[in-house]
Design a protein around this motif. Structure first.
Motif, PDB file in Angstrom:
ATOM      1  N   ARG A 170       0.543  -1.111   0.388  1.00 52.68           N
ATOM      2  CA  ARG A 170      -0.192   0.188   0.033  1.00 52.68           C
ATOM      3  C   ARG A 170       0.847   1.351  -0.322  1.00 52.68           C
ATOM      4  N   HIS A 171       1.045   1.847  -1.123  1.00 52.85           N
ATOM      5  CA  HIS A 171       2.053   3.120  -1.507  1.00 52.85           C
ATOM      6  C   HIS A 171       2.101   4.598  -1.130  1.00 52.85           C
ATOM      7  N   GLY A 172       0.630   4.673  -0.644  1.00 55.23           N
ATOM      8  CA  GLY A 172       0.104   5.611  -0.132  1.00 55.23           C
ATOM      9  C   GLY A 172       0.344   7.669  -0.484  1.00 55.23           C
ATOM     10  N   LEU A 173      -0.074   6.974  -2.370  1.00 57.66           N
ATOM     11  CA  LEU A 173       0.720   8.529  -2.682  1.00 57.66           C
ATOM     12  C   LEU A 173      -0.399   8.187  -4.140  1.00 57.66           C
ATOM     13  N   THR A 174      -0.491   9.133  -4.582  1.00 62.11           N
ATOM     14  CA  THR A 174      -1.618   9.478  -5.934  1.00 62.11           C
ATOM     15  C   THR A 174      -0.200   8.866  -7.106  1.00 62.11           C
ATOM     16  N   PRO A 175      -1.342   8.998  -8.263  1.00 61.11           N
ATOM     17  CA  PRO A 175      -0.745   8.214  -9.660  1.00 61.11           C
ATOM     18  C   PRO A 175       0.919   8.741  -9.719  1.00 61.11           C
ATOM     19  N   GLY A 176       0.103  10.414  -9.505  1.00 57.05           N
ATOM     20  CA  GLY A 176       1.286  11.705 -10.352  1.00 57.05           C
ATOM     21  C   GLY A 176       2.142  11.627  -8.982  1.00 57.05           C
ATOM     22  N   GLY A 177       2.372  10.783  -7.834  1.00 53.70           N
ATOM     23  CA  GLY A 177       3.040  10.933  -6.508  1.00 53.70           C
ATOM     24  C   GLY A 177       4.186   9.897  -7.537  1.00 53.70           C
ATOM     25  N   LEU A 178       3.432   8.540  -7.559  1.00 52.74           N
ATOM     26  CA  LEU A 178       3.271   7.953  -8.066  1.00 52.74           C
ATOM     27  C   LEU A 178       4.662   7.221  -9.125  1.00 52.74           C
ATOM     28  N   LEU A 179       4.064   7.622  -9.939  1.00 50.03           N
ATOM     29  CA  LEU A 179       4.862   7.870 -11.167  1.00 50.03           C
ATOM     30  C   LEU A 179       5.839   8.795 -11.669  1.00 50.03           C
ATOM     31  N   THR A 180       5.761   9.991 -10.513  1.00 50.74           N
ATOM     32  CA  THR A 180       6.840  10.736 -10.666  1.00 50.74           C
ATOM     33  C   THR A 180       8.409  10.335  -9.689  1.00 50.74           C
ATOM     34  N   TYR A 181       7.578   8.975  -8.938  1.00 53.22           N
ATOM     35  CA  TYR A 181       9.028   8.565  -8.119  1.00 53.22           C
ATOM     36  C   TYR A 181       9.369   7.443  -8.864  1.00 53.22           C
ATOM     37  N   TYR A 182       8.601   7.021  -9.795  1.00 55.99           N
ATOM     38  CA  TYR A 182       9.476   6.008 -10.602  1.00 55.99           C
ATOM     39  C   TYR A 182      10.015   6.949 -11.668  1.00 55.99           C
ATOM     40  N   ASN A 183       9.968   7.960 -12.214  1.00 55.29           N
ATOM     41  CA  ASN A 183      10.532   8.783 -12.820  1.00 55.29           C
ATOM     42  C   ASN A 183      12.427   9.198 -12.490  1.00 55.29           C
ATOM     43  N   GLU A 184      12.054   9.397 -11.294  1.00 54.54           N
ATOM     44  CA  GLU A 184      13.338   9.862 -10.594  1.00 54.54           C
ATOM     45  C   GLU A 184      14.139   8.892  -9.796  1.00 54.54           C
ATOM     46  N   THR A 185      13.230   8.081  -9.268  1.00 54.40           N
ATOM     47  CA  THR A 185      14.031   6.865  -8.194  1.00 54.40           C
ATOM     48  C   THR A 185      14.843   6.064  -9.415  1.00 54.40           C
ATOM     49  N   PHE A 186      13.854   5.472 -10.766  1.00 53.26           N
ATOM     50  CA  PHE A 186      15.257   4.853 -11.698  1.00 53.26           C
ATOM     51  C   PHE A 186      15.945   5.700 -12.247  1.00 53.26           C
ATOM     52  N   HIS A 187      15.611   6.692 -13.025  1.00 50.12           N
ATOM     53  CA  HIS A 187      16.532   7.501 -13.122  1.00 50.12           C
ATOM     54  C   HIS A 187      15.786   7.664 -14.549  1.00 50.12           C
ATOM     55  N   LEU A 188      15.079   7.594 -15.511  1.00 47.00           N
ATOM     56  CA  LEU A 188      14.456   7.427 -16.683  1.00 47.00           C
ATOM     57  C   LEU A 188      14.101   9.001 -17.390  1.00 47.00           C
ATOM     58  N   ASN A 228       7.957   6.075   4.140  1.00 50.28           N
ATOM     59  CA  ASN A 228       7.746   7.500   3.888  1.00 50.28           C
ATOM     60  C   ASN A 228       8.382   8.398   4.612  1.00 50.28           C
ATOM     61  N   LYS A 229       9.863   8.153   5.237  1.00 47.27           N
ATOM     62  CA  LYS A 229      10.916   9.200   4.105  1.00 47.27           C
ATOM     63  C   LYS A 229      11.036   8.963   2.869  1.00 47.27           C
ATOM     64  N   ALA A 230      10.873   8.085   2.575  1.00 51.73           N
ATOM     65  CA  ALA A 230      11.410   7.205   1.277  1.00 51.73           C
ATOM     66  C   ALA A 230      10.486   8.121   0.162  1.00 51.73           C
ATOM     67  N   ILE A 231       9.227   9.083   0.251  1.00 55.30           N
ATOM     68  CA  ILE A 231       8.298   9.125  -0.734  1.00 55.30           C
ATOM     69  C   ILE A 231       8.068  11.049  -0.070  1.00 55.30           C
ATOM     70  N   LYS A 232       8.599  11.249   0.922  1.00 56.84           N
ATOM     71  CA  LYS A 232       7.835  13.169   1.044  1.00 56.84           C
ATOM     72  C   LYS A 232       8.234  13.411  -0.351  1.00 56.84           C
ATOM     73  N   PRO A 233       9.011  13.498  -0.852  1.00 58.92           N
ATOM     74  CA  PRO A 233       9.165  14.586  -1.873  1.00 58.92           C
ATOM     75  C   PRO A 233       8.343  14.404  -2.998  1.00 58.92           C
ATOM     76  N   PHE A 234       7.876  13.088  -3.119  1.00 59.18           N
ATOM     77  CA  PHE A 234       6.496  13.096  -4.446  1.00 59.18           C
ATOM     78  C   PHE A 234       5.005  12.875  -3.758  1.00 59.18           C
ATOM     79  N   ARG A 235       4.689  13.269  -2.652  1.00 58.51           N
ATOM     80  CA  ARG A 235       3.031  13.169  -2.126  1.00 58.51           C
ATOM     81  C   ARG A 235       2.670  14.594  -2.244  1.00 58.51           C
ATOM     82  N   TYR A 236       2.190  14.294  -3.318  1.00 55.19           N
ATOM     83  CA  TYR A 236       1.200  15.653  -3.667  1.00 55.19           C
ATOM     84  C   TYR A 236      -0.019  15.966  -3.418  1.00 55.19           C
TER      85      TYR A 236
END
Length: 385
Positions: free
Chosen positions: A169-187, A377-385
């Motif tokens: 259960r990731h706790g993010l919106t679609p925008g937050g999770l997809l931004t997480y993917y883009n930045e974390t995986f350096h896409l 929770n700490k890792a996704i703090k920048p991606f919470r919209y």
């Protein structure tokens, strides 16, 4: 509004969209109809279940057809695993790829995995050609909020029902999770997120709920799904073929003194946070179609405190111990994979799998989950919209 004006600047751009019936309501229309008035909408990418959630789980959409003028329909849930990835030709002539599809807050739910696969292909396209379409995410609220559950999916278990590093259960919106993917995986794709409140309301109400897929009929289903989806990897019915899938569950063999002991053990778990109603049910399709099952309805009393994943892990461990001759973890093909059983792909963590087989105590599991949830929770703090 500022974002609407900015989107209007993209008027006439060639666009493709990943969407389904869950993107509905702005101006009283399906959103792909609205966007076709702004963009030169060339392509609709179909997720699992189809544009209007016509199809059940794991059913190919290859036979679906829609009449939208000369618009191209690209099915991203076909009969082969390769169908999950969009063809390069479907992307290279686009200026914008729009993602407007609702998520239910769990990593197993495949819509945002499909979006992730598109994101990966855009990243490859950018490396090859130096440019790629803008990845425009029309954000919508997470129907179960910011609470998180679980542990990160280990890369060895990555599949269509789980992207590496993400919690159950990731706790993010679609925008937050997809931004997480883009930045974390350096896409390095140009991702633009239109905030919640522009096209989608900031809060989801039960009166406005549009089922994003056939077996998420209500918002309540989303609260139990982060755990109860694990039942797909077992010979327990997860309630498909009933009006309350994932809230209703059981099997014909849950009977006798062992069932009474199971009732007793479940009463001691997460006291006061849920209620289990004993029942019988008759699935009309899927597992045990036409056979009476003994089981339960899971009624969540305190959504902000109830831990669905822990509930399900605990429940499966008890059933495995009490019904060793009847209970099974399923084998065979699951979401195009046959190299690992479904329970491994869904659980996605060797420690949790060991718990299911009795190698860790309940207190050890609680501690393990709490530690991983704190880190996430700490890792996704920048991606919470």
């Amino acid at each position: 509004m500022k974002f609407l004006k900015n989107i209007q600047k993209l008027s006439g751009c060639q666009a493709g969209i990943l969407t389904n019936q869950s993107a509905f309501g702005y101006l009283g229309k399906y959103h792909f109809q609205t966007y076709s008035e702004i963009f030169n909408l060339k392509t609709i990418f179909l997720p699992e279940h189809g544009l209007f959630a016509e199809l059940q789980d794991q059913v190919s959409g290859d036979e679906l057809s829609y009449l939208f003028g000369d618009m191209q329909i690209v099915n991203l849930y076909g009969k082969e695993e390769s169908s999950l990835v969009p063809p390069k030709e479907s992307l290279k002539n686009l200026d914008v790829v729009i993602i407007d599809i609702k998520d239910v807050g769990s990593r197993y739910y495949t819509f945002l995995t499909t979006a992730y696969y598109i994101l990966e292909e855009l990243s490859k396209l950018k490396k090859e050609t130096g440019k790629s379409p803008v990845f425009l995410v029309i954000d919508s609220p997470n129907p179960i909020g910011t609470k998180v559950e679980g542990s990160p999916l280990q890369e060895t278990y990555q599949s269509f029902v789980g992207v590496k590093s993400v919690l159950h259960r990731h706790g993010l919106t679609p925008g937050g999770l997809l931004t997480y993917y883009n930045e974390t995986f350096h896409l390095n794709v140009d991702v633009v997120v239109v905030p919640v409140g522009v096209f989608h309301p900031t809060k989801v109400t039960s009166f406005e709920w549009v089922p994003p897929s056939p077996n998420i009929p209500t918002q309540n289903t989303c609260y139990v799904y982060p755990g109860m989806c694990l039942l797909e990897g077992t010979n327990l019915s997860e309630g498909r073929g009933t009006t309350k899938p994932f809230e209703t569950f059981g099997a014909p063999y849950l009977m006798g003194k062992e069932k009474l002991e199971l009732d007793k053990r479940m009463l001691s778990h997460q006291k006061g946070k849920f209620l289990l109603r004993n029942l019988r049910f008759l699935p009309t399709f899927h597992k045990y179609a036409g056979i009476i099952c003994e089981g339960y309805q899971l009624m969540v009393l305190k959504p902000k405190q109830f831990h669905s994943l822990y509930f399900t892990l605990y429940f499966l461990k008890q059933v495995n111990g009490l019904f060793p001759d009847q209970f099974e973890f399923l084998k065979g093909v699951y979401e195009f994979r046959s190299d690992r059983p479904a329970i491994e792909l869904l659980t996605g963590d060797s420690y949790l799998l060991e718990y299911l087989y009795g190698k860790h105590s309940d207190s050890d599991l609680e501690r393990y989950l709490e530690e991983n949830e704190t880190i996430w929770n700490k890792a996704i703090k920048p991606f919470r919209y």
